[in-house]
Motif scaffolding. Structure first.
Motif, PDB file in Angstrom:
ATOM      1  N   THR A   1     -22.758  51.916 -29.248  1.00  0.00           N
ATOM      2  CA  THR A   1     -23.621  52.595 -28.611  1.00  0.00           C
ATOM      3  C   THR A   1     -23.185  53.836 -27.659  1.00  0.00           C
ATOM      4  N   VAL A   2     -23.693  54.757 -27.088  1.00  0.00           N
ATOM      5  CA  VAL A   2     -23.431  55.840 -26.287  1.00  0.00           C
ATOM      6  C   VAL A   2     -24.440  55.564 -25.010  1.00  0.00           C
ATOM      7  N   PHE A   3     -23.869  55.163 -23.885  1.00  0.00           N
ATOM      8  CA  PHE A   3     -24.552  54.548 -22.942  1.00  0.00           C
ATOM      9  C   PHE A   3     -24.077  55.204 -21.485  1.00  0.00           C
ATOM     10  N   ALA A   4     -24.732  54.986 -20.250  1.00  0.00           N
ATOM     11  CA  ALA A   4     -24.118  55.641 -19.032  1.00  0.00           C
ATOM     12  C   ALA A   4     -24.437  54.442 -18.095  1.00  0.00           C
ATOM     13  N   VAL A   5     -23.659  54.298 -16.923  1.00  0.00           N
ATOM     14  CA  VAL A   5     -23.613  53.300 -16.032  1.00  0.00           C
ATOM     15  C   VAL A   5     -23.574  54.050 -14.654  1.00  0.00           C
ATOM     16  N   SER A   6     -24.499  53.751 -13.632  1.00  0.00           N
ATOM     17  CA  SER A   6     -24.407  54.401 -12.495  1.00  0.00           C
ATOM     18  C   SER A   6     -24.274  53.466 -11.237  1.00  0.00           C
ATOM     19  N   ALA A   7     -23.238  53.839 -10.373  1.00  0.00           N
ATOM     20  CA  ALA A   7     -23.092  53.197  -9.369  1.00  0.00           C
ATOM     21  C   ALA A   7     -23.517  53.761  -7.879  1.00  0.00           C
ATOM     22  N   GLU A   8     -24.211  54.703  -8.201  1.00  0.00           N
ATOM     23  CA  GLU A   8     -25.043  55.543  -7.144  1.00  0.00           C
ATOM     24  C   GLU A   8     -26.515  54.960  -6.981  1.00  0.00           C
ATOM     25  N   ALA A   9     -27.126  55.325  -5.920  1.00  0.00           N
ATOM     26  CA  ALA A   9     -28.793  55.022  -5.724  1.00  0.00           C
ATOM     27  C   ALA A   9     -29.472  56.182  -6.495  1.00  0.00           C
ATOM     28  N   SER A  10     -29.400  56.074  -7.725  1.00  0.00           N
ATOM     29  CA  SER A  10     -29.655  57.126  -8.381  1.00  0.00           C
ATOM     30  C   SER A  10     -31.327  56.844  -9.206  1.00  0.00           C
ATOM     31  N   GLY A  11     -31.732  55.616  -8.964  1.00  0.00           N
ATOM     32  CA  GLY A  11     -32.971  55.178  -9.496  1.00  0.00           C
ATOM     33  C   GLY A  11     -32.863  54.425 -10.824  1.00  0.00           C
ATOM     34  N   TRP A  12     -31.724  54.605 -11.420  1.00  0.00           N
ATOM     35  CA  TRP A  12     -31.363  53.664 -12.709  1.00  0.00           C
ATOM     36  C   TRP A  12     -29.996  53.077 -12.441  1.00  0.00           C
ATOM     37  N   ALA A  13     -29.460  52.076 -13.090  1.00  0.00           N
ATOM     38  CA  ALA A  13     -28.082  51.461 -13.105  1.00  0.00           C
ATOM     39  C   ALA A  13     -27.458  51.635 -14.452  1.00  0.00           C
ATOM     40  N   ALA A  14     -28.399  51.550 -15.669  1.00  0.00           N
ATOM     41  CA  ALA A  14     -27.635  51.612 -16.974  1.00  0.00           C
ATOM     42  C   ALA A  14     -28.927  52.392 -17.751  1.00  0.00           C
ATOM     43  N   LEU A  15     -28.242  53.270 -18.574  1.00  0.00           N
ATOM     44  CA  LEU A  15     -29.163  53.926 -19.608  1.00  0.00           C
ATOM     45  C   LEU A  15     -28.820  54.243 -21.020  1.00  0.00           C
ATOM     46  N   VAL A  16     -29.649  54.329 -21.921  1.00  0.00           N
ATOM     47  CA  VAL A  16     -28.669  54.311 -23.157  1.00  0.00           C
ATOM     48  C   VAL A  16     -29.197  55.753 -23.988  1.00  0.00           C
ATOM     49  N   GLN A  17     -28.318  56.314 -24.439  1.00  0.00           N
ATOM     50  CA  GLN A  17     -28.679  57.540 -25.258  1.00  0.00           C
ATOM     51  C   GLN A  17     -28.601  57.324 -26.834  1.00  0.00           C
ATOM     52  N   SER A  18     -28.083  56.403 -27.181  1.00  0.00           N
ATOM     53  CA  SER A  18     -28.234  55.751 -28.581  1.00  0.00           C
ATOM     54  C   SER A  18     -27.536  54.636 -28.716  1.00  0.00           C
ATOM     55  N   GLY A  19     -27.973  53.791 -29.650  1.00  0.00           N
ATOM     56  CA  GLY A  19     -27.750  52.294 -29.937  1.00  0.00           C
ATOM     57  C   GLY A  19     -28.638  51.504 -28.769  1.00  0.00           C
ATOM     58  N   GLU A  20     -27.906  50.253 -28.593  1.00  0.00           N
ATOM     59  CA  GLU A  20     -28.319  49.339 -27.621  1.00  0.00           C
ATOM     60  C   GLU A  20     -27.249  48.877 -26.546  1.00  0.00           C
ATOM     61  N   VAL A  21     -27.791  48.209 -25.532  1.00  0.00           N
ATOM     62  CA  VAL A  21     -26.908  47.631 -24.582  1.00  0.00           C
ATOM     63  C   VAL A  21     -27.418  46.549 -24.005  1.00  0.00           C
ATOM     64  N   ARG A  22     -26.744  45.372 -23.622  1.00  0.00           N
ATOM     65  CA  ARG A  22     -27.013  44.305 -22.912  1.00  0.00           C
ATOM     66  C   ARG A  22     -26.882  44.275 -21.376  1.00  0.00           C
ATOM     67  N   VAL A  23     -28.020  44.336 -20.348  1.00  0.00           N
ATOM     68  CA  VAL A  23     -27.509  44.560 -19.026  1.00  0.00           C
ATOM     69  C   VAL A  23     -27.933  43.199 -18.475  1.00  0.00           C
ATOM     70  N   SER A  24     -26.784  42.647 -17.568  1.00  0.00           N
ATOM     71  CA  SER A  24     -26.929  41.189 -17.055  1.00  0.00           C
ATOM     72  C   SER A  24     -26.583  41.207 -15.660  1.00  0.00           C
ATOM     73  N   LEU A  25     -27.228  40.485 -14.884  1.00  0.00           N
ATOM     74  CA  LEU A  25     -26.792  40.125 -13.662  1.00  0.00           C
ATOM     75  C   LEU A  25     -26.008  39.032 -13.739  1.00  0.00           C
ATOM     76  N   PRO A  26     -24.890  39.062 -12.728  1.00  0.00           N
ATOM     77  CA  PRO A  26     -23.812  38.055 -12.764  1.00  0.00           C
ATOM     78  C   PRO A  26     -24.404  36.469 -12.477  1.00  0.00           C
ATOM     79  N   ASP A  27     -23.422  35.646 -12.731  1.00  0.00           N
ATOM     80  CA  ASP A  27     -23.632  34.147 -12.480  1.00  0.00           C
ATOM     81  C   ASP A  27     -24.971  33.770 -13.341  1.00  0.00           C
TER      82      ASP A  27
END
Length: 292
Positions: A157-183
């Motif tokens: 996929t094509v995706f973006a990840v943010s380490a800023e306080a931008s209102g989102w942490a990960a978003l997808v432009q195309s394809g799919e991603v799995r977003v997980s919390l640690p542990d």
């Protein structure tokens, strides 16, 4: 005549002479006095030894301050990994880099990442900012982007990840991603036009719909705002300008702004925002802009 010899008379003549010519103990302030005097006589009432003592204390203080400053700098390096990141984008510009596996990473202003890999995994650590990734296909090894408390694993996929306080942490432009919390925490899959964010400390992940093209317009050298609160616009522009931009107008912070601004002239973009929103610049310095 009976003449008795004293102990001094019994010593060899050379030994008595050496004792008489023995050098006095070294003066600890001698070098200081030499530097202070500089080949000239001291004026009347001048106490060179007091000045020498102060000079020695001053140099010891300066050495101690230098050591403390060096220690602080080393601690700063140790606790700010972005300073030793593998790739970064300077404030005010966007960078495009190719990672060792062929993945293309677009780094927004101020973003920085580190790269590591093993036989089973490719991993990117996003230290700061926003990164957009066009992953290179490599089925035998996972691709993972780690940012703050999240791990993002693309499924081609094509995706973006943010380490800023931008209102989102990960978003997808195309394809799919799995977003997980640690542990082994919450995990979810998001697709095109969707974003994941932290819902709260114990609330897991929240999913929302977003305009990915608009949020990622910085990749093309522009910022695209649509019905965006002015406070958010100012915070976004601040990422592309060294220093701070302060908005001292609480009433104006909630106003909405629409427009497309060029990244190659952030000060010009800031003027457009201020004039269109009725803001008055109180101060404009290289590292500080104050608006009211």
């Amino acid at each position: 005549m009976d003449r008795r010899l004293t102990m001094a008379d019994q010593r060899p003549p050379g030994q008595v002479k050496r004792r008489q010519e023995a050098a006095p103990p070294p003066d600890p302030f001698g070098p200081e006095l030499g530097r202070l005097k500089g080949g000239r006589a001291f004026p009347p009432g001048f106490d060179p030894r007091a000045v020498a003592r102060r000079s020695r204390r001053r140099r010891r203080t300066l050495r101690g301050g230098g050591i403390a400053l060096l220690a602080a700098a080393l601690l700063w390096l140790a606790f700010d990994p972005s300073l030793t990141a593998d790739y970064s984008a300077p404030v005010g510009s966007v960078a495009r880099v190719t990672l060792p596996d062929g993945t293309i990473a677009h780094l927004d202003s101020g973003a920085s990442i580190s790269w590591s890999e093993s036989q089973t995994e490719r991993r990117v650590r996003l230290h700061a900012g926003i990164g957009l990734f066009e992953t290179a296909p490599e089925p035998e090894r996972d691709f993972v982007v780690e940012a703050a408390a999240l791990e993002v694993r693309p499924l081609g996929t094509v995706f973006a990840v943010s380490a800023e306080a931008s209102g989102w942490a990960a978003l997808v432009q195309s394809g799919e991603v799995r977003v997980s919390l640690p542990d082994g925490g919450s995990s979810t899959v998001i697709g095109p036009g969707e974003a994941a964010s932290m819902a709260g400390p114990d609330a897991g992940l929240a999913i929302s719909e977003v305009d990915a093209e608009r949020l990622l317009a910085w990749r093309s050298g522009v910022l695209d705002f649509k019905n965006t609160p002015l406070a958010e616009v100012i915070a976004t522009l601040e990422r592309y300008r060294p220093g701070r931009i302060l908005l001292l107008n609480d009433a104006a912070a909630a106003r909405r702004f629409d427009g497309v601004l060029a990244l190659d002239d952030i000060d010009g973009a800031l003027r457009i925002v201020a004039e269109s929103s009725g803001l008055e610049p109180l101060a404009t310095w290289p590292l500080l802009v104050v608006l009211r």
